[in-house]
Design an enzyme around this catalytic site. Sequence first.
Site, PDB file in Angstrom:
ATOM      1  N   LYS A  16       0.792  -1.234   0.000  1.00 16.36           N
ATOM      2  CA  LYS A  16       0.000   0.000   0.000  1.00 16.36           C
ATOM      3  C   LYS A  16       0.827   1.289   0.000  1.00 16.36           C
ATOM      4  O   LYS A  16       0.348   2.353   0.379  1.00 16.36           O
ATOM      5  CB  LYS A  16      -0.994   0.042   1.170  1.00 16.36           C
ATOM      6  CG  LYS A  16      -1.834  -1.193   1.346  1.00 16.36           C
ATOM      7  CD  LYS A  16      -2.305  -1.816   0.065  1.00 16.36           C
ATOM      8  CE  LYS A  16      -3.311  -0.986  -0.702  1.00 16.36           C
ATOM      9  NZ  LYS A  16      -3.543  -1.606  -2.045  1.00 16.36           N
ATOM     10  N   HIS A  21       7.119  -7.501  -2.058  1.00 20.80           N
ATOM     11  CA  HIS A  21       6.894  -6.769  -0.806  1.00 20.80           C
ATOM     12  C   HIS A  21       7.838  -7.288   0.289  1.00 20.80           C
ATOM     13  O   HIS A  21       7.651  -6.967   1.459  1.00 20.80           O
ATOM     14  CB  HIS A  21       5.449  -6.960  -0.324  1.00 20.80           C
ATOM     15  CG  HIS A  21       4.419  -6.238  -1.128  1.00 20.80           C
ATOM     16  ND1 HIS A  21       4.599  -4.969  -1.615  1.00 20.80           N
ATOM     17  CD2 HIS A  21       3.162  -6.604  -1.514  1.00 20.80           C
ATOM     18  CE1 HIS A  21       3.506  -4.585  -2.269  1.00 20.80           C
ATOM     19  NE2 HIS A  21       2.631  -5.570  -2.233  1.00 20.80           N
ATOM     20  N   SER A  62      -4.725   2.732   4.236  1.00 22.54           N
ATOM     21  CA  SER A  62      -4.932   2.105   2.928  1.00 22.54           C
ATOM     22  C   SER A  62      -4.974   0.579   3.066  1.00 22.54           C
ATOM     23  O   SER A  62      -5.803  -0.107   2.453  1.00 22.54           O
ATOM     24  CB  SER A  62      -3.783   2.522   1.993  1.00 22.54           C
ATOM     25  OG  SER A  62      -3.926   1.940   0.732  1.00 22.54           O
TER      26      SER A  62
END
Length: 287
Positions: free
Chosen positions: A41, A100, A130
């Site tokens: 995010k 990630h 988010s």
Amino acid sequence: MQRRLTVVEGMALAQDIAQNWQQIWNFQARKGDVLLDTYPKSGTTWMQEIVDLIMNDGDEQICRRAPVYERIPFIELLHLMKPGMEEVNAMPSPRILKSHLPVHLVPPSFWRHDCKVIYVARNARDTVTSYYHFDQMLQFHPDPNPWENYLERFMKGEVGWGSWYDHVKGFWEMKEKHQILYIFFEDLKKTPLQQIQKVAHFLGKNLPEETLSQIARLSTFDHMKNNPMANNSDFPKEILNQSKSGFMRKGKVGDWKTMFTVQQNEIFEDDYRRQMEDSSLTFHNPK
Ligand code: A3P
């Protein structure tokens, strides 16, 4: 899909990803590959679109050849969706790949080949805001409700891909040792042209001013939201259920104010100071 996290190498990770950990760790990067790494995010998709536009000299048509998640594959999800490992192995160099993973869990082949890494960081409050909305949709993460529990889990690193604090600090500390370009979401919002220029320069692309402006125009929130090849609307539904809301949510700086109470903000601030005090990394934390 199981909406469950498990711990891998000290990091909370979706069980559906964790069970494939050895394949991820053994991912074979090639010389010239570029890794785009972020905490979830933080503007990953935005940077994916920018990088693809840079690599293709701002050509809008070429960048609409396929959805963004196919143009820049996600190495943790190769066993769950297309493109899979076979397609990624067959991609011509230089490949741009997304992850990630925190810096210490990036597959070693990336460092062995001295691959360039673009890292995007976003302020913690907007990131957790988010992420809370996103985790409603993500079918392999636990239901994020209620918000107050989610905020606590985020502070403890008990959300997918672990601690935001360790993630942003980890890449910050490694950036002098490897080819890592560290970009802030908030700077991308404020000075998109300068940031795009920085990324292009890092990738060895010398683009004329008008191409850089074209890339800035094609990668605005509104433009990407209306571009089905950039807005993730076709992302496999069994992973991302967008029936109630879409991936391109608000794209703002400071949206955390819609979620945090005054008391939550005070607790968060105290904890933030404690967790970040050992680092020289500072954010433009929007007040
Ligand atoms: P919000 O949920 O705050 O709207 P990621 O790609 O890492 O999952 O990050 C998603 C976040 O980046 C979402 O934030 C999304 O709206 C925002 N985003 C995506 N494209 C953007 C753009 N072109 N400009 C600004 N924000 C963007």
